[in-house]
Design a protein around this motif. Structure first.
Motif, PDB file in Angstrom:
ATOM      1  N   GLY A   1      -2.985  25.520 -13.216  1.00 25.88           N
ATOM      2  CA  GLY A   1      -4.719  24.812 -12.620  1.00 25.88           C
ATOM      3  C   GLY A   1      -4.217  22.860 -12.720  1.00 25.88           C
ATOM      4  O   GLY A   1      -5.398  22.468 -12.498  1.00 25.88           O
ATOM      5  N   ILE A   2      -3.189  22.389 -13.006  1.00 23.05           N
ATOM      6  CA  ILE A   2      -2.983  21.474 -13.537  1.00 23.05           C
ATOM      7  C   ILE A   2      -3.203  21.054 -12.159  1.00 23.05           C
ATOM      8  O   ILE A   2      -1.785  21.572 -11.544  1.00 23.05           O
ATOM      9  N   LEU A   3      -3.563  19.242 -11.690  1.00 21.29           N
ATOM     10  CA  LEU A   3      -3.653  19.658  -9.988  1.00 21.29           C
ATOM     11  C   LEU A   3      -3.619  18.059  -9.920  1.00 21.29           C
ATOM     12  O   LEU A   3      -3.872  17.095 -11.334  1.00 21.29           O
ATOM     13  N   TYR A   4      -2.801  17.049  -8.493  1.00 19.58           N
ATOM     14  CA  TYR A   4      -2.456  15.779  -9.086  1.00 19.58           C
ATOM     15  C   TYR A   4      -3.331  15.471  -8.233  1.00 19.58           C
ATOM     16  O   TYR A   4      -3.067  16.475  -6.519  1.00 19.58           O
ATOM     17  N   ARG A   5      -3.658  14.263  -7.560  1.00 19.81           N
ATOM     18  CA  ARG A   5      -3.835  13.679  -5.898  1.00 19.81           C
ATOM     19  C   ARG A   5      -3.917  11.981  -6.270  1.00 19.81           C
ATOM     20  O   ARG A   5      -4.192  11.756  -7.529  1.00 19.81           O
ATOM     21  N   PHE A   6      -3.901  11.521  -4.919  1.00 20.80           N
ATOM     22  CA  PHE A   6      -3.620   9.482  -4.879  1.00 20.80           C
ATOM     23  C   PHE A   6      -5.552   9.559  -3.861  1.00 20.80           C
ATOM     24  O   PHE A   6      -5.542  10.264  -3.179  1.00 20.80           O
TER      25      PHE A   6
ATOM     26  N   ASP B   1       1.316  -0.970   0.120  1.00 18.34           N
ATOM     27  CA  ASP B   1      -0.051  -0.078   0.022  1.00 18.34           C
ATOM     28  C   ASP B   1       0.818   0.723  -0.131  1.00 18.34           C
ATOM     29  O   ASP B   1       0.405   2.833  -0.461  1.00 18.34           O
ATOM     30  N   GLU B   2       2.321   1.061   0.801  1.00 17.96           N
ATOM     31  CA  GLU B   2       3.062   2.687   0.285  1.00 17.96           C
ATOM     32  C   GLU B   2       3.356   2.832  -0.476  1.00 17.96           C
ATOM     33  O   GLU B   2       3.568   3.831  -0.765  1.00 17.96           O
ATOM     34  N   ALA B   3       3.715   1.725  -1.189  1.00 18.46           N
ATOM     35  CA  ALA B   3       4.417   1.577  -2.756  1.00 18.46           C
ATOM     36  C   ALA B   3       3.975   2.169  -3.066  1.00 18.46           C
ATOM     37  O   ALA B   3       4.083   3.469  -4.631  1.00 18.46           O
ATOM     38  N   THR B   4       2.397   1.758  -3.742  1.00 20.61           N
ATOM     39  CA  THR B   4       1.745   2.348  -4.304  1.00 20.61           C
ATOM     40  C   THR B   4       1.441   3.697  -4.072  1.00 20.61           C
ATOM     41  O   THR B   4       1.510   4.321  -5.189  1.00 20.61           O
ATOM     42  N   TYR B   5       1.012   3.973  -2.497  1.00 20.47           N
ATOM     43  CA  TYR B   5       0.575   5.633  -2.833  1.00 20.47           C
ATOM     44  C   TYR B   5       1.631   6.588  -3.628  1.00 20.47           C
ATOM     45  O   TYR B   5       2.400   7.398  -4.393  1.00 20.47           O
ATOM     46  N   ARG B   6       2.986   5.662  -3.215  1.00 24.86           N
ATOM     47  CA  ARG B   6       4.569   6.956  -3.543  1.00 24.86           C
ATOM     48  C   ARG B   6       4.872   6.438  -4.914  1.00 24.86           C
ATOM     49  O   ARG B   6       4.836   7.802  -5.157  1.00 24.86           O
TER      50      ARG B   6
ATOM     51  N   LEU C   1       6.641   4.842 -15.375  1.00 24.37           N
ATOM     52  CA  LEU C   1       5.783   3.508 -14.413  1.00 24.37           C
ATOM     53  C   LEU C   1       6.105   2.891 -13.535  1.00 24.37           C
ATOM     54  O   LEU C   1       6.742   3.112 -12.921  1.00 24.37           O
ATOM     55  N   ASP C   2       7.460   1.660 -14.921  1.00 24.73           N
ATOM     56  CA  ASP C   2       8.112   0.820 -14.591  1.00 24.73           C
ATOM     57  C   ASP C   2       9.435   2.318 -13.620  1.00 24.73           C
ATOM     58  O   ASP C   2       9.540   1.088 -12.510  1.00 24.73           O
ATOM     59  N   ASP C   3       9.976   2.817 -13.566  1.00 25.33           N
ATOM     60  CA  ASP C   3      10.315   3.535 -12.910  1.00 25.33           C
ATOM     61  C   ASP C   3      10.263   3.626 -11.483  1.00 25.33           C
ATOM     62  O   ASP C   3      10.557   3.513 -10.322  1.00 25.33           O
ATOM     63  N   PHE C   4       9.417   4.414 -11.483  1.00 26.15           N
ATOM     64  CA  PHE C   4       8.372   4.446 -10.305  1.00 26.15           C
ATOM     65  C   PHE C   4       8.188   3.648  -9.558  1.00 26.15           C
ATOM     66  O   PHE C   4       8.214   4.235  -8.197  1.00 26.15           O
ATOM     67  N   TRP C   5       7.888   2.430  -9.687  1.00 20.18           N
ATOM     68  CA  TRP C   5       7.300   1.426  -9.572  1.00 20.18           C
ATOM     69  C   TRP C   5       8.623   0.532  -8.953  1.00 20.18           C
ATOM     70  O   TRP C   5       8.813  -0.356  -7.943  1.00 20.18           O
ATOM     71  N   ARG C   6      10.033   0.670  -9.662  1.00 22.14           N
ATOM     72  CA  ARG C   6      10.888  -0.226  -9.886  1.00 22.14           C
ATOM     73  C   ARG C   6      11.950  -0.117  -8.109  1.00 22.14           C
ATOM     74  O   ARG C   6      11.601   0.689  -7.237  1.00 22.14           O
ATOM     75  N   ASP C   7      12.409  -1.439  -7.300  1.00 23.57           N
ATOM     76  CA  ASP C   7      12.621  -1.612  -6.291  1.00 23.57           C
ATOM     77  C   ASP C   7      11.390  -0.695  -4.844  1.00 23.57           C
ATOM     78  O   ASP C   7      11.758  -0.247  -3.854  1.00 23.57           O
ATOM     79  N   SER C   8       9.854  -0.411  -5.104  1.00 24.46           N
ATOM     80  CA  SER C   8       9.547   0.765  -3.790  1.00 24.46           C
ATOM     81  C   SER C   8       9.136  -0.667  -3.134  1.00 24.46           C
ATOM     82  O   SER C   8       8.635  -0.444  -1.788  1.00 24.46           O
TER      83      SER C   8
END
Length: 143
Positions: A67-72, A22-27, A134-141
């Motif tokens: 006005g470009i925003l993001y959120r989890f 869950d923490e890795a998904t969030y990050r 996206l693979d880079d963001f997940w790698r070793d997370s």
């Protein structure tokens, strides 16, 4: 004599593993949202006049760019990325300004005339660039 192994702690449904995932998904998804927002903001240039059709729109007031925003979103466990709704009277136009910029359309203006707007996509191309990373963001997370 009893010989065996304790497998209970090795399954993927243990609370520690679920919490780590869950923490890795969030990050990972927050980093994805940050990256896509950065790409979009850099693609929207502050220049006079309209941009060429097919190119990202020009920003005249800075509202679209800022006005470009993001959120989890923890409920759907996803990243929500996009332009905030720009306030103003839109009773004469069935689509929002960012939708009009992204996809193009023919709309009736305040003068009751029909106006054709060519697409000037900015979110789709940025999202595609983000998907490539996206693979880079997940790698070793998950640790």
């Amino acid at each position: 004599m009893r010989v065996g192994f304790r497998f209970k702690g090795l399954f993927f449904d243990s609370p520690a593993v679920i919490k780590a995932v869950d923490e890795a998904t969030y990050r990972a998804l927050v980093r994805f949202g940050q990256y896509v927002r950065k790409v979009v903001r850099h693609s929207i240039k502050t220049r006079p006049g309209p941009s060429a059709p097919g190119e990202p729109p020009h920003s005249h007031t800075g509202l679209l760019k800022a006005g470009i925003l993001y959120r989890f979103d923890p409920v759907s466990r996803s990243a929500v990325i996009g332009p905030a709704r720009i306030r103003g009277k839109t009773t004469y136009c069935p689509v929002t300004v960012p939708e009009l910029m992204e996809y193009g359309d023919t709309v009736r203006g305040r003068d009751s005339e029909m106006h054709r707007y060519e697409a000037r996509p900015f979110m789709g191309p940025a999202f595609e660039r983000g998907e490539e990373r996206l693979d880079d963001f997940w790698r070793d997370s998950v640790k």
